[in-house]
Every structure is written in C-alpha cells, then in structure tokens.
Write a protein that holds these residues in place. Sequence first.
Motif, PDB file in Angstrom:
ATOM      1  N   PHE A   1       0.815  -1.216   0.000  1.00 18.34           N
ATOM      2  CA  PHE A   1       0.000   0.000   0.000  1.00 18.34           C
ATOM      3  C   PHE A   1       0.846   1.262   0.000  1.00 18.34           C
ATOM      4  O   PHE A   1       1.976   1.288   0.475  1.00 18.34           O
ATOM      5  CB  PHE A   1      -0.946   0.019   1.205  1.00 18.34           C
TER       6      PHE A   1
ATOM      7  N   LEU B   1      -3.264   9.822   4.468  1.00 14.58           N
ATOM      8  CA  LEU B   1      -4.392  10.052   5.371  1.00 14.58           C
ATOM      9  C   LEU B   1      -3.927  11.073   6.406  1.00 14.58           C
ATOM     10  O   LEU B   1      -2.745  11.408   6.474  1.00 14.58           O
ATOM     11  CB  LEU B   1      -4.820   8.747   6.045  1.00 14.58           C
TER      12      LEU B   1
ATOM     13  N   LEU C   1      -6.594   3.346   8.196  1.00  9.24           N
ATOM     14  CA  LEU C   1      -6.741   2.109   7.459  1.00  9.24           C
ATOM     15  C   LEU C   1      -6.641   1.026   8.523  1.00  9.24           C
ATOM     16  O   LEU C   1      -5.656   0.994   9.271  1.00  9.24           O
ATOM     17  CB  LEU C   1      -5.624   1.953   6.423  1.00  9.24           C
TER      18      LEU C   1
ATOM     19  N   ILE D   1     -11.227   1.559   5.521  1.00  9.64           N
ATOM     20  CA  ILE D   1     -10.623   2.886   5.507  1.00  9.64           C
ATOM     21  C   ILE D   1     -11.691   3.882   5.926  1.00  9.64           C
ATOM     22  O   ILE D   1     -12.782   3.906   5.356  1.00  9.64           O
ATOM     23  CB  ILE D   1     -10.071   3.247   4.121  1.00  9.64           C
TER      24      ILE D   1
ATOM     25  N   LEU E   1      -0.436   5.321   0.924  1.00 12.86           N
ATOM     26  CA  LEU E   1      -1.625   6.062   1.339  1.00 12.86           C
ATOM     27  C   LEU E   1      -1.247   7.431   1.872  1.00 12.86           C
ATOM     28  O   LEU E   1      -0.132   7.664   2.315  1.00 12.86           O
ATOM     29  CB  LEU E   1      -2.429   5.273   2.384  1.00 12.86           C
TER      30      LEU E   1
ATOM     31  N   ARG F   1      -5.970   9.629   0.030  1.00 11.34           N
ATOM     32  CA  ARG F   1      -5.669   8.838  -1.166  1.00 11.34           C
ATOM     33  C   ARG F   1      -5.082   7.506  -0.713  1.00 11.34           C
ATOM     34  O   ARG F   1      -4.369   7.452   0.273  1.00 11.34           O
ATOM     35  CB  ARG F   1      -4.631   9.535  -2.045  1.00 11.34           C
ATOM     36  N   TRP F   2      -5.364   6.453  -1.488  1.00 11.82           N
ATOM     37  CA  TRP F   2      -4.746   5.170  -1.200  1.00 11.82           C
ATOM     38  C   TRP F   2      -4.688   4.318  -2.445  1.00 11.82           C
ATOM     39  O   TRP F   2      -5.487   4.475  -3.362  1.00 11.82           O
ATOM     40  CB  TRP F   2      -5.451   4.428  -0.074  1.00 11.82           C
ATOM     41  N   ASN F   3      -3.698   3.463  -2.478  1.00 15.46           N
ATOM     42  CA  ASN F   3      -3.516   2.488  -3.539  1.00 15.46           C
ATOM     43  C   ASN F   3      -3.102   1.199  -2.827  1.00 15.46           C
ATOM     44  O   ASN F   3      -2.087   1.168  -2.135  1.00 15.46           O
ATOM     45  CB  ASN F   3      -2.429   2.953  -4.512  1.00 15.46           C
TER      46      ASN F   3
END
Length: 117
Positions: free
Chosen positions: A25, A29, A51, A84, A27, A100-102
């Motif tokens: 991941f 936050l 998360l 999340i 992210l 944002r996150w991947n």
Amino acid sequence: ENLPQECNYRINNYNNHVCQLRIDFSLTLAQPSIPDAQNGLWYVQCVKDSLAVNGLRLCGTEVGQHIYVPFNPSAGVKRIDLTIVTAPRSGTDGNLPTPRWNIVIRQLECTEDKVLR
C-alpha cells in the motif's frame, strides 16, 4: 453535516491453501494525533483517518509499504476485512490532506505442513 466516509473491503480466500495476505500500500491520510500524556506516557493514535486490518490501524503518509496478515481458512477464517475511514474535510478539519490510497492484495498459499494453526 459531513459524516465520516467509510470504505469496506472484504477479502475472501480463493482456496483453503491461502495462509497469508500480503498487502502492499501507499496512502495519504491525516497524520496521527498525540493526545495528552496519560500515566507519563504519550499515545499516538489514528483519530481522524485510518486504514484498519486485523486489529492494526495505520494513518499518515506511507509510500511503498507492505504488511503480512495471517489467513487461516482451516480454522474458520475465510475472510479478512479491510476498512478505511476518513474524517470530513470541512470546517476546522478543512486543512487535512486529501485522502488517497492504492492497495494491492496478494493471497499467499502454504503447503499443508506450513499452514498457520
């Protein structure tokens, strides 16, 4: 009123040989907050955004990280929940970063003698 946003992901095992998840991941936050000292200790907590997976809560900016999560279908664990939560981005919290996150999740198999018990 802006309510917190919540995204829930449910990961089901694709077979009974899956023994771990590798979660890669990146992210962005809200950073963790540090509340007042209690008993002389400081506690860093993910209060605004987080998360959460398997009892672990992450927040802040993380790039190119990964964790392993035990997955034991033979003990009745046939899914892992990943959640999340993001705080509203208005009013006094308007200066929080855009969340944002991947996330990439891989299911790793073990042979019978290496299955987590």
